[in-house]
Design a protein around this motif. Sequence first.
Motif, PDB file in Angstrom:
ATOM      1  N   LYS A 122      14.187   6.105  14.723  1.00  0.00           N
ATOM      2  CA  LYS A 122      15.007   5.743  13.566  1.00  0.00           C
ATOM      3  C   LYS A 122      15.212   4.236  13.454  1.00  0.00           C
ATOM      4  CE  LYS A 122      19.209   6.900  11.097  1.00  0.00           C
ATOM      5  NZ  LYS A 122      20.390   7.769  11.009  1.00  0.00           N
ATOM      6  N   PHE A 123      15.546   3.578  14.563  1.00  0.00           N
ATOM      7  CA  PHE A 123      15.887   2.150  14.520  1.00  0.00           C
ATOM      8  C   PHE A 123      14.775   1.261  15.068  1.00  0.00           C
ATOM      9  CE2 PHE A 123      20.189   4.141  14.984  1.00  0.00           C
ATOM     10  CZ  PHE A 123      20.592   3.933  13.678  1.00  0.00           C
ATOM     11  N   GLY A 124      13.862   1.807  15.867  1.00  0.00           N
ATOM     12  CA  GLY A 124      12.769   0.992  16.378  1.00  0.00           C
ATOM     13  C   GLY A 124      13.001   0.433  17.759  1.00  0.00           C
ATOM     14  N   TYR A 125      14.078   0.798  18.412  1.00  0.00           N
ATOM     15  CA  TYR A 125      14.316   0.297  19.774  1.00  0.00           C
ATOM     16  C   TYR A 125      14.892   1.438  20.599  1.00  0.00           C
ATOM     17  CZ  TYR A 125      19.112  -0.030  18.017  1.00  0.00           C
ATOM     18  OH  TYR A 125      20.326   0.264  17.456  1.00  0.00           O
ATOM     19  N   ALA A 126      14.787   1.284  21.946  1.00  0.00           N
ATOM     20  CA  ALA A 126      15.317   2.302  22.852  1.00  0.00           C
ATOM     21  C   ALA A 126      15.536   1.666  24.208  1.00  0.00           C
ATOM     22  CB  ALA A 126      14.361   3.487  22.966  1.00  0.00           C
ATOM     23  N   ALA A 127      16.406   2.297  25.003  1.00  0.00           N
ATOM     24  CA  ALA A 127      16.685   1.805  26.347  1.00  0.00           C
ATOM     25  C   ALA A 127      15.575   2.232  27.294  1.00  0.00           C
ATOM     26  CB  ALA A 127      18.034   2.353  26.826  1.00  0.00           C
ATOM     27  N   ASP A 128      15.171   1.292  28.183  1.00  0.00           N
ATOM     28  CA  ASP A 128      14.148   1.576  29.178  1.00  0.00           C
ATOM     29  C   ASP A 128      14.823   2.198  30.398  1.00  0.00           C
ATOM     30  OD1 ASP A 128      12.024   1.706  30.814  1.00  0.00           O
ATOM     31  OD2 ASP A 128      11.580  -0.450  30.835  1.00  0.00           O
ATOM     32  N   PRO A 129      14.490   3.464  30.749  1.00  0.00           N
ATOM     33  CA  PRO A 129      15.188   4.099  31.882  1.00  0.00           C
ATOM     34  C   PRO A 129      14.844   3.493  33.226  1.00  0.00           C
ATOM     35  CG  PRO A 129      13.410   5.506  31.100  1.00  0.00           C
ATOM     36  CD  PRO A 129      13.506   4.358  30.138  1.00  0.00           C
ATOM     37  N   SER A 130      13.699   2.795  33.326  1.00  0.00           N
ATOM     38  CA  SER A 130      13.306   2.221  34.627  1.00  0.00           C
ATOM     39  C   SER A 130      13.925   0.858  34.888  1.00  0.00           C
ATOM     40  CB  SER A 130      11.781   2.113  34.700  1.00  0.00           C
ATOM     41  OG  SER A 130      11.313   1.240  33.681  1.00  0.00           O
ATOM     42  N   ALA A 131      14.551   0.249  33.873  1.00  0.00           N
ATOM     43  CA  ALA A 131      15.169  -1.074  34.046  1.00  0.00           C
ATOM     44  C   ALA A 131      16.338  -1.186  33.078  1.00  0.00           C
ATOM     45  CB  ALA A 131      14.152  -2.185  33.802  1.00  0.00           C
ATOM     46  N   ASN A 132      17.208  -2.134  33.320  1.00  0.00           N
ATOM     47  CA  ASN A 132      18.380  -2.329  32.469  1.00  0.00           C
ATOM     48  C   ASN A 132      18.038  -3.250  31.301  1.00  0.00           C
ATOM     49  OD1 ASN A 132      19.984  -0.723  34.109  1.00  0.00           O
ATOM     50  ND2 ASN A 132      20.436  -2.436  35.485  1.00  0.00           N
ATOM     51  N   ASN A 133      17.122  -2.820  30.475  1.00  0.00           N
ATOM     52  CA  ASN A 133      16.775  -3.611  29.292  1.00  0.00           C
ATOM     53  C   ASN A 133      16.329  -2.665  28.186  1.00  0.00           C
ATOM     54  OD1 ASN A 133      14.397  -2.761  30.335  1.00  0.00           O
ATOM     55  ND2 ASN A 133      13.398  -4.744  30.381  1.00  0.00           N
ATOM     56  N   TYR A 134      15.992  -3.222  27.043  1.00  0.00           N
ATOM     57  CA  TYR A 134      15.575  -2.443  25.883  1.00  0.00           C
ATOM     58  C   TYR A 134      14.136  -2.804  25.537  1.00  0.00           C
ATOM     59  CZ  TYR A 134      20.330  -0.862  24.934  1.00  0.00           C
ATOM     60  OH  TYR A 134      21.548  -0.251  25.011  1.00  0.00           O
ATOM     61  N   VAL A 135      13.472  -1.863  24.903  1.00  0.00           N
ATOM     62  CA  VAL A 135      12.115  -2.081  24.426  1.00  0.00           C
ATOM     63  C   VAL A 135      12.084  -1.806  22.936  1.00  0.00           C
ATOM     64  CG1 VAL A 135      11.043  -1.488  26.628  1.00  0.00           C
ATOM     65  CG2 VAL A 135      11.491   0.308  24.973  1.00  0.00           C
ATOM     66  N   GLY A 136      11.135  -2.417  22.234  1.00  0.00           N
ATOM     67  CA  GLY A 136      11.008  -2.179  20.809  1.00  0.00           C
ATOM     68  C   GLY A 136      11.428  -3.379  19.981  1.00  0.00           C
TER      69      GLY A 136
END
Length: 585
Positions: A122-136
């Motif tokens: 929907k928004f184009g981004y998501a949280a990366d479960p392997s690290a404390n950051n976002y992708v997208g």
Amino acid sequence: MDLLHQYSDDQNDDEPDSPSQNPSSPPRILPGRSGAPKVDDTMLALTVSSSASALSRPIDPTQHLVSFNPSYDQLWAPIQGPAHPYAKDGIAQGMRNHKLGFVEDAAIEPFLFDEQYNTFHKFGYAADPSANNYVGDLDALRSNNAVSVYNIPRQQQKRRKTEAKDKQISADQNGEEGGDVEEDGEEEIENPASEAWLLKNKKSPWAGKKEGLQGELTEEQKKYAEEYAKKKGEEKSGFGGEKVEVVKDKSTFHGKEERDYQGRSWIAAPKDAKASNDHCYIPKRLVHTWSGHTKGVSAIRFFPNSGHLILSASMDTKVKIWDVFNSGKCMRTYMGHSKAVRDICFSNDGTKFLSAGYDKNIKYWDTETGQVISTFATGKIPYVVKLNPDEDKQNVLLAGMSDKKIVQWDMNTGQITQEYDQHLGAVNTITFVDNNRRFVTSSDDKSLRVWEFGIPVVIKYISEPHMHSMPSISLHPNANWLAAQSLDNQILIYSTREKFQLNKKKRFAGHIVAGYACQVNFSPDGRFVMSGDGEGKCWFWDWKSCKVFRTLKCHEGVCIGSAWHPLEQSKVATCGWDGMIKYWD
């Protein structure tokens, strides 16, 4: 000793400076002598040095032979240099657990996964479960304050609903129809009974306009409704919603007159119809042929006791009765079924009979007048119909149905009085035994079951791994044995006493009946067993010796039924799928 002296002499001759000649010189040691060949230890030294260096480098994936024992670190070390020749992504075969490489299990809840999955779409981004950051899309992340689809603030949700509602109202006002929408907001839109919900969903194929109640039908609408109901009733006259042709019950008399000059009915038995003796003989020649049916004949029955008439059921949906003693012509045709007739059964006195057809109807006919007294149906195909042979129970009808049940009717009231439901396949035969207190049924489930009449509990269950389906069963004239036509091309004999055991000493074979429900029968004196077969022959066996007595080529195709005349000791009638009924003497 001579050899030693000789050796010493030779030594002294060859070496002038020997100690014997020059005692002042020191003794010299002779070189050792060996029979082993000389060994070049250069390659051995190179091998040792190369193995020592190999212990510190990873294994080359292209080599097929390892000359030393590698350590764990060497086996799982990353590949140096070019990619693995057998893996496009450069991952060794032992490192991969998936077609695309190595996949690690991640401990993540299904709800969290769905949240991030839907947020990314929907928004184009998501949280990366392997690290404390976002992708997208990081710009969209900043503009939305890293909000996900499941934690949108309530005020923002209400604002979006209000905007959507205002947009819908403006579209309605600009369109063909407008409407007043109440100001309660989301509750009104979510309530299907409200006007707002109707306005929102009026364009959907299952939502209509909110209109008043239907008033009285006009004359044109009433006429159309009556025609439609009549048409549907004709189409759904058969059970199960099948389109069945409606056939009016009727009968045609083909004789000269229904009563003679003395007022006797045409079905009355001749006064001279008596058995001359009790000894039966095998027929040899064809006497008469009845050919009134246009399709195959499925069953024939002689008139009880006298046998001066013969009843036939055919696949052309008709039942006919023929004169046997006098003219040999068809006396009456009974037309009431819309599909092929499967089975027929006379009452004890012959004045009435039953017919069962593939149109799922059982009809009870008056033999003389041809009128249908009553019709019975359960919505399933009746495969066999039988009246209770007791004189005081001639109103009791048993029918084996295609839905594994034996249904019992009281024909006086037309009500079902009992259902025998234990079989696992369509019921093929019903045979009364033990002075009509019990009856035996066979089924497509390759078993025999014995019932007490009126009690829906099996008192004897016969099923063996070697048994086949038995589509026809006949009772011996002495009532002590049952002959069962087995579809493995043999006739088996069962006792009618308490245990209902198989008589292993009596077995009648030689005919080909696999796949056909050919009927088995006995001669009136019990000396002969007869049966048709799939090749158009009628077979006769001797009851005592179980040997084939005679075979007659009777029909083109299948000889499905055969019946011995109850009074004429050597007369036999056969019927086949060629539409013929033949009389043999």
